[in-house]
Design a protein around this motif. Structure first.
Motif, PDB file in Angstrom:
ATOM      1  N   GLY A   1       0.828  -1.217   0.000  1.00 20.11           N
ATOM      2  CA  GLY A   1       0.000   0.000   0.000  1.00 20.11           C
ATOM      3  C   GLY A   1       0.851   1.251   0.000  1.00 20.11           C
ATOM      4  N   LYS A   2       1.833   1.352   0.855  1.00 15.07           N
ATOM      5  CA  LYS A   2       2.661   2.570   1.031  1.00 15.07           C
ATOM      6  C   LYS A   2       3.444   2.912  -0.236  1.00 15.07           C
ATOM      7  CE  LYS A   2       3.088   4.249   5.464  1.00 15.07           C
ATOM      8  NZ  LYS A   2       2.613   3.186   6.386  1.00 15.07           N
ATOM      9  N   GLN A   3       4.014   1.870  -0.872  1.00 15.39           N
ATOM     10  CA  GLN A   3       4.878   2.129  -2.017  1.00 15.39           C
ATOM     11  C   GLN A   3       4.102   2.620  -3.244  1.00 15.39           C
ATOM     12  OE1 GLN A   3       7.228  -1.263  -3.043  1.00 15.39           O
ATOM     13  NE2 GLN A   3       8.572  -0.089  -4.386  1.00 15.39           N
ATOM     14  N   PHE A   4       2.892   2.155  -3.401  1.00 13.20           N
ATOM     15  CA  PHE A   4       2.081   2.555  -4.537  1.00 13.20           C
ATOM     16  C   PHE A   4       0.751   3.102  -4.061  1.00 13.20           C
ATOM     17  CE2 PHE A   4       4.811  -0.877  -6.175  1.00 13.20           C
ATOM     18  CZ  PHE A   4       5.446  -0.196  -7.200  1.00 13.20           C
ATOM     19  N   PRO A   5       0.751   4.335  -3.571  1.00 15.80           N
ATOM     20  CA  PRO A   5      -0.502   4.868  -3.042  1.00 15.80           C
ATOM     21  C   PRO A   5      -1.565   4.960  -4.147  1.00 15.80           C
ATOM     22  CG  PRO A   5       1.195   6.584  -3.150  1.00 15.80           C
ATOM     23  CD  PRO A   5       1.848   5.299  -3.512  1.00 15.80           C
ATOM     24  N   LEU A   6      -2.829   4.833  -3.780  1.00 15.11           N
ATOM     25  CA  LEU A   6      -3.911   4.963  -4.737  1.00 15.11           C
ATOM     26  C   LEU A   6      -3.889   6.361  -5.348  1.00 15.11           C
ATOM     27  CD1 LEU A   6      -6.722   3.352  -2.592  1.00 15.11           C
ATOM     28  CD2 LEU A   6      -6.287   2.698  -4.956  1.00 15.11           C
TER      29      LEU A   6
END
Ligand code: GDP
Ligand code: MN
Length: 349
Positions: free
Chosen positions: A1-6
């Motif tokens: 989740g953190k590395q590729f935020p929406l």
């Protein structure tokens, strides 16, 4: 989740990356379609749109379910269009037939009466099996058991805007169990005793009723009567684990015993909606303004001009149903204290 935020807005990193596979995690989710072999070219249209607007970048699986075996044409056409894995399931007979407690003569008399009164699908046996299956069984099909979330797609729907972010991931990260894009009033003749059955369930199972529920969406008199508001279930993105929970199954089985799927013509839309409204906390239900959608005869088109331009929408905002008087979406916004989207008051009502 953190590395590729929406990427939820045009200024967020990753928003413009429309050509390639979307980076980031995938959820344990699938599309699901109930269809007949004769629906093949109508579901082909839907798949093409879902893929173009969303899934070609995400490649989620697609499960097809049918009360008869799918033929080769259906399998070839749909698997050529879907970018994820496709699975084809046969519905077990006991999920698509009369339960033993149903009096078939009584059910037949109802159909004849509804036919004479020209109630839509009133004379159809298969439509009733379909509504009961969507209410109580699709999420328990063996092919569905490995997934946690589903997106229901019907034949001949349209998606009018790009879906830039992963709605499954939105549900997971926002802890939502059920979502909708259109809501409206059910045709009362088809559900005359549905609320009586619901009240009986509430009395027998107070432990299943969520403390912070959406009863206000469903009733204008604190639960005495149903106002017929429901989320339109031909579009749904939701939690399969919720539908498989004891509370939902107890609710479905209680309704099923009362026989209204056959003695009336209860739809899966009011059944899912009443369940969501009573068994879920109100903040577990999500409205996706960004997902522009059509199923005959209603359209959800975002009213904000900038949203439509950002999402490359091709719908006419005048067709948006949300804020018209026959929609229940205002109630959902009021009940949840939500701010209505930009442009909601500027359209032709
Ligand atoms: P409407 O949207 O309420 O007018 O109903 P539809 O005709 O669209 O049916 C709802 C969904 O159930 C669609 O995905 C149909 O393809 C599917 N469906 C309806 N009847 C049958 C049936 O007898 N067999 C199968 N396998 N699917 C059905
Ligand atoms: Mn339909």
């Amino acid at each position: 989740g953190k590395q590729f935020p929406l990427a939820m807005n045009p200024n967020d990193p990753g928003w413009d990356n429309l050509m390639s596979t979307a980076p980031g995690p995938r959820m344990n989710a699938t599309f699901v379609t109930l269809a007949r072999n004769s629906d093949v070219y109508d579901i082909a249209k839907s798949i093409r749109q879902v893929e173009d607007r969303f899934n070609r970048r995400y490649n989620y699986d697609w499960v097809f379910l049918n009360d008869k075996p799918f033929d080769d044409t259906f399998k070839k056409v749909t698997s050529s269009l879907a970018s994820g894995k496709t699975h084809y399931g046969l519905i077990p007979k006991e999920h698509w037939s009369y339960p033993e407690w149903i009096d078939r003569d009584r059910a037949k008399k109802v159909r004849e009466d509804m036919k004479a009164r020209k109630i839509i699908y009133g004379d159809s046996v298969s439509y009733r099996h379909m509504c009961r299956y969507e209410s109580g069984f699709f999420f328990r099909h063996p092919l569905m058991l490995n997934y946690e979330y589903y997106w229901r797609v019907e034949p001949s729907i349209e998606l009018f805007c790009d879906v830039h972010y992963d709605p499954f991931r939105v549900l997971v990260e926002e802890d939502k169990k059920y979502s909708f894009v259109l809501s409206l009033y059910e045709y009362g003749e088809t559900i005359k005793t549905l609320w009586d059955s619901t009240k009986k369930f509430m009395k027998n199972h107070p432990e299943h009723i969520a403390p912070d529920n959406s009863l206000e969406f469903l009733s204008d008199d604190d639960g005495e009567t149903y106002n017929n508001c429901h989320f339109w279930s031909n579009f749904e993105i939701g939690s399969l684990d919720w539908l498989r929970s004891k509370s939902y199954i107890d609710f479905f089985e209680s309704l099923d015993k009362d026989g209204g799927f056959f003695y009336e013509r209860w739809g899966d839309a009011p059944v899912h909606s009443i369940a969501a409204g009573l068994l879920l906390k109100k903040d577990e239900i999500k409205f996706f303004n960004d997902i522009a959608y059509y199923h005959v005869p209603f359209t959800h088109c975002p009213t904000g001009e900038q949203t439509r331009l950002d999402l490359r929408c091709h719908c006419n905002p005048k067709d948006n149903f949300d804020w018209k008087t026959y929609s229940c979406t205002s109630r959902y916004f009021d009940l949840n204290g939500l701010k209505k989207p930009e442009g909601h008051d500027s359209e032709h009502k």
